[in-house]
Scaffold this motif. Structure first.
Motif, PDB file in Angstrom:
ATOM      1  N   ASN A   1      41.075  40.332  39.380  1.00 45.60           N
ATOM      2  CA  ASN A   1      41.721  40.657  40.643  1.00 45.60           C
ATOM      3  C   ASN A   1      41.303  42.006  41.226  1.00 45.60           C
ATOM      4  O   ASN A   1      42.005  42.597  42.020  1.00 45.60           O
ATOM      5  CB  ASN A   1      43.265  40.671  40.548  1.00 45.60           C
ATOM      6  N   ALA A   2      40.172  42.536  40.795  1.00 42.02           N
ATOM      7  CA  ALA A   2      39.707  43.753  41.447  1.00 42.02           C
ATOM      8  C   ALA A   2      39.343  43.397  42.881  1.00 42.02           C
ATOM      9  O   ALA A   2      39.038  42.243  43.183  1.00 42.02           O
ATOM     10  CB  ALA A   2      38.495  44.308  40.717  1.00 42.02           C
ATOM     11  N   GLU A   3      39.383  44.385  43.753  1.00 43.03           N
ATOM     12  CA  GLU A   3      39.188  44.087  45.178  1.00 43.03           C
ATOM     13  C   GLU A   3      37.819  43.466  45.444  1.00 43.03           C
ATOM     14  O   GLU A   3      37.680  42.535  46.203  1.00 43.03           O
ATOM     15  CB  GLU A   3      39.342  45.358  46.023  1.00 43.03           C
ATOM     16  N   SER A   4      36.833  44.058  44.796  1.00 45.10           N
ATOM     17  CA  SER A   4      35.475  43.607  45.062  1.00 45.10           C
ATOM     18  C   SER A   4      35.306  42.122  44.774  1.00 45.10           C
ATOM     19  O   SER A   4      35.716  41.622  43.735  1.00 45.10           O
ATOM     20  CB  SER A   4      34.525  44.427  44.202  1.00 45.10           C
ATOM     21  N   VAL A   5      34.720  41.413  45.719  1.00 45.84           N
ATOM     22  CA  VAL A   5      34.604  39.961  45.616  1.00 45.84           C
ATOM     23  C   VAL A   5      33.616  39.566  44.522  1.00 45.84           C
ATOM     24  O   VAL A   5      33.870  38.687  43.714  1.00 45.84           O
ATOM     25  CB  VAL A   5      34.113  39.339  46.951  1.00 45.84           C
ATOM     26  N   ASP A   6      32.491  40.240  44.525  1.00 45.85           N
ATOM     27  CA  ASP A   6      31.445  39.859  43.578  1.00 45.85           C
ATOM     28  C   ASP A   6      31.581  40.624  42.261  1.00 45.85           C
ATOM     29  O   ASP A   6      30.608  40.866  41.573  1.00 45.85           O
ATOM     30  CB  ASP A   6      30.067  40.092  44.194  1.00 45.85           C
ATOM     31  N   SER A   7      32.822  41.007  41.917  1.00 45.21           N
ATOM     32  CA  SER A   7      33.020  41.898  40.779  1.00 45.21           C
ATOM     33  C   SER A   7      32.450  41.345  39.472  1.00 45.21           C
ATOM     34  O   SER A   7      31.857  42.076  38.698  1.00 45.21           O
ATOM     35  CB  SER A   7      34.498  42.190  40.595  1.00 45.21           C
ATOM     36  N   LYS A   8      32.614  40.057  39.251  1.00 42.96           N
ATOM     37  CA  LYS A   8      32.184  39.477  37.977  1.00 42.96           C
ATOM     38  C   LYS A   8      30.697  39.738  37.698  1.00 42.96           C
ATOM     39  O   LYS A   8      30.259  39.831  36.573  1.00 42.96           O
ATOM     40  CB  LYS A   8      32.436  37.969  37.967  1.00 42.96           C
ATOM     41  N   LEU A   9      29.925  39.837  38.793  1.00 41.03           N
ATOM     42  CA  LEU A   9      28.499  40.081  38.639  1.00 41.03           C
ATOM     43  C   LEU A   9      28.221  41.464  38.069  1.00 41.03           C
ATOM     44  O   LEU A   9      27.171  41.723  37.516  1.00 41.03           O
ATOM     45  CB  LEU A   9      27.808  39.982  40.009  1.00 41.03           C
ATOM     46  N   HIS A  10      29.198  42.340  38.235  1.00 43.58           N
ATOM     47  CA  HIS A  10      28.940  43.728  37.885  1.00 43.58           C
ATOM     48  C   HIS A  10      29.531  44.140  36.551  1.00 43.58           C
ATOM     49  O   HIS A  10      29.948  45.255  36.352  1.00 43.58           O
ATOM     50  CB  HIS A  10      29.430  44.636  39.017  1.00 43.58           C
ATOM     51  N   VAL A  11      29.599  43.174  35.663  1.00 41.42           N
ATOM     52  CA  VAL A  11      30.046  43.491  34.318  1.00 41.42           C
ATOM     53  C   VAL A  11      28.814  43.585  33.436  1.00 41.42           C
ATOM     54  O   VAL A  11      28.008  42.672  33.374  1.00 41.42           O
ATOM     55  CB  VAL A  11      30.994  42.406  33.776  1.00 41.42           C
ATOM     56  N   ILE A  12      28.661  44.738  32.799  1.00 43.20           N
ATOM     57  CA  ILE A  12      27.491  44.915  31.944  1.00 43.20           C
ATOM     58  C   ILE A  12      27.748  44.235  30.603  1.00 43.20           C
ATOM     59  O   ILE A  12      28.760  44.479  29.949  1.00 43.20           O
ATOM     60  CB  ILE A  12      27.193  46.410  31.766  1.00 43.20           C
TER      61      ILE A  12
END
Ligand code: ADP
Ligand code: SF4
Ligand code: MG
Lengths: 309, 338
Positions: B260-271
């Motif tokens: 539920n982080a604001e950023s829509v594409d957040s999942k892409l930014h998990v290292i």
């Protein structure tokens, strides 16, 4: 609690009944006859003796007769040992064994816990290694070796205690020490292992974080927690110690039950075998009950409900 | 911010593994102020507990270097007796697993009474009991007189954690360390315990170190946040700055992994990846580079240092300037710097 104990006593009676039955028939399966040692007897004399002890009856009849006597508290009379009533034999022979076993258990356990504690506290230090070596020696060297050493040095050479026989308190010292070594070594081993495990547990860290001193950690928080498994091991050991050990009784010429039991088996003295077995069973069951009660006292997680075992 | 309560300077905690020492906490410097919640976040295995245990001097076999100043006094030089006076009194700790944190053979009341007795010996037995019951009440336990007489196994996990908290706050500590106090609990209980901590925080003047890997917890409670990776601090900032302008790629990755982080594409930014084990951890150069292999070798620093990029916002390394997630264009560096 009372309910629980009553229930346990009820089970105990059933257990004893089963033990008596099984022992009775197993004993009859032993080869030989109670009279096989008595070569001097003629055929007709033999008949008289067999008749006198009821040994001519069919085995089921003998069984019923024995059990009827048992219910009335009559353990019969010995075939040997001058036809003494079995009850008298037990009353005479049990105390020396109980005294030796009881003393050995108490001193051995206390000394063992101390050794184990020291070993755990000085984990991996020389005190730890020393007490581990003592524990290993104590569990692996047979007790007659210690008995011989004790007799030679403490009695013969230095004359501190009587070499053997029974009578005064001094007579109990050497056999007690010889008997105590095994329980001591066992208690030391268990205490050390358990204590080390307990000292690594989270609630010990919590206690440290509270500012509990090192001695508080060991004695207040650690010891009780590490004694729980020890109670389980020491129970059966208590029984084997108090029911007399043939070897120690022979070496120190103690008129105990262990020696008596073995010779009654050798001569197929049926009533004495039965009586002794039943007495040992009662002792065993009572000690198991005591252990469970002890458990309940040490560990609040264990509930003594009427469930039985 | 008020007075400095705890100053951690270049703390290094090493464990011995097969004849060699490996640092699990490596050159950590942090400050905890009065009336402040400092959150320490990082994946499991990054050294958070090792740090907390070092502060309480709870390691029994670890090499500890550096200074830990409690109100200016270096506790690393304290004798065992001095440490025992400090622990459970001025500094106390809440642990992760409430199911194992309490002595199974002692009544709850005795476990609370013990910490009162150890430090405030002036309580009489009766007062101690009253105090213990009022503590149980304070941590939200219903029927405290009844629970006082109970044993740990008779209580639920949430209740036990309340008891652990009661023990920790019994003597009004100045520094309270909570090592993942809600991780072992299920979601509803978690939020209850957090509410409790929040409530206690309002009424205490303490500096609180809150260790967690849950950024939701951080957002709810923390004033300042330190992000830890492989034994080192990679970013320290005020909670608003950290959530608003995360700089280090690891911080950005952690933030993106919050559902539920604001950023829509957040999942892409998990290292992806995990913290290497102590023995296999590269100690030369940057510890994080192996997890972002798409970044050009030339931008990495030899030995990345913490830099103060804006007042009280520290970030390890300069390469946050050059970092991008695989799906971003190299030039596009707006991410996280809104
Ligand atoms: N007593 C110890 N001995 C050896 N290694 C340890 C010990 N305690 C922790 N470690 C190691 O140190 C690292 C950090 O552990 P820890 O502080 O528990 O991480 P966290 O609390 O962040 O999950 C891990 O790699 C862990 O395996
Ligand atoms: S840019 Fe800096 S912090 Fe990032 S991986 Fe490279 S050296 Fe490490
Ligand atoms: Mg941890």
């Amino acid at each position: 609690m009372l309910r629980y104990i009553l229930r346990r006593i009820f089970y105990m009676i059933i257990t004893l009944f089963i033990i008596a039955t099984v022992t009775f028939f197993l004993m009859k399966l032993l080869p030989g006859s109670p009279l096989s040692a008595e070569n001097k007897l003629s055929e007709s004399q033999r008949e008289v003796v067999l008749e006198k002890y009821g040994l001519n009856d069919p085995i089921p009849v003998q069984y019923v007769n024995y059990m009827t006597g048992l219910v009335r508290g009559d353990l019969g009379i010995s075939f040997h040992f001058d036809n003494t009533p079995v009850t008298d034999i037990l009353i005479n022979r049990m105390p020396p064994s109980m005294v030796l076993g009881g003393q050995a258990l108490i001193f051995g356990t206390i000394a063992g816990i101390l050794f184990g504690l020291i070993a755990a506290i000085y984990h991996n230090g020389w005190l730890d290694y020393t007490s581990t070596v003592i524990a290993v020696l104590g569990t692996s060297i047979p007790s007659f070796v210690f008995a011989g050493l004790l007799q030679w040095y403490l009695a013969n050479e230095w004359g501190l205690f009587p070499v053997a026989l029974w009578g005064t308190y001094a007579h109990t010292v050497l056999p007690t020490i010889a008997l105590a070594i095994f329980p001591m070594a066992t208690a030391a081993r268990f205490t050390r292992t358990e204590m080390l495990e307990v000292l690594g547990s989270d609630y010990i860290t919590t206690a440290r974080a509270k500012g509990v001193t090192e001695s508080g950690i060991i004695f207040k928080h650690g010891l009780r927690n590490s004694l729980i498994p020890l109670v389980t091991v020491m129970g059966p050991m208590a029984v084997s110690l108090m029911t007399g050990t043939l070897v120690i009784e022979k070496i120190f010429a103690v008129p105990g039950i262990g020696e008596q039991f073995v010779s009654s088996i050798e001569v197929l003295d049926y009533p004495t075998i039965m009586g002794t077995t039943l007495l040992f069973s009662v002792l065993f069951i009572v000690i198991l009950l005591v252990i469970d009660i002890l458990y309940g006292l040490i560990d609040p997680r264990i509930r003594l409900t009427g469930g039985g075992r | 911010m008020n007075e400095k309560l705890l100053e951690i300077k270049n703390l290094k905690t090493s464990f011995r593994i097969e004849d060699q020492y490996y640092a699990a906490v490596d050159d950590v410097s942090l400050t905890v102020n009065e009336n402040e919640v400092l959150a320490i976040v990082g994946e499991s295995g990054c050294g958070k507990s090792a740090l907390a245990f070092s502060l309480m001097r709870l390691h029994n076999r670890a090499k500890i270097e550096g200074d830990i100043l409690f109100k200016g006094d270096d506790v690393t030089n304290y004798s065992a007796g001095q440490v025992n006076k400090l622990r459970g009194n001025e500094m106390s700790m809440i642990f992760q697993d409430p199911l194992t944190a309490l002595n199974p053979l002692m009544k709850i009341g005795d476990q609370i009474g013990e910490v009162l007795l150890l430090h405030k010996g002036k309580f009489s037995n009766l007062n101690r009991k009253q105090k213990a019951i009022s503590l149980l009440d304070k941590v939200g336990i219903a029927r405290p007189e009844h629970v006082y007489e109970q044993f740990p196994h008779e209580l639920s996990g949430g209740m036990r954690q309340r008891v652990v908290i009661a023990i920790a706050i019994a003597n009004d500590p100045e520094v309270l360390i909570a090592d993942e106090p809600t991780t072992a609990l299920d979601a509803t209980i978690q939020s209850q315990i957090l509410d409790l901590l929040n409530e206690l925080k309002e009424n205490m003047n303490a500096g609180i170190i809150l260790i967690t890997h849950d950024l939701g917890v951080v957002a709810e409670m923390a004033d300042r946040v330190a992000v830890m990776y492989a034994g080192q601090i990679v970013e320290v900032a005020d909670v608003h700055a950290l959530f608003g302008m995360p700089q280090h790629p690891y911080t950005r990755s952690l933030l993106s992994s919050v559902p539920n982080a604001e950023s829509v594409d957040s999942k892409l930014h998990v290292i992806q990846g995990i913290v290497p084990s102590l023995k296999n951890l590269t100690r030369e150069g940057c510890r994080f580079r192996s997890r972002i292999p798409w970044i050009d070798e030339s931008v990495h620093e030899k030995s990345p240092e913490l830099h103060e990029i804006s007042p009280n916002h520290f970030v390890r390394c300069t390469c946050y300037k050059n970092f991008y997630f695989p799906d971003e264009k190299k030039e596009d560096k707006r991410h996280g710097i809104s």
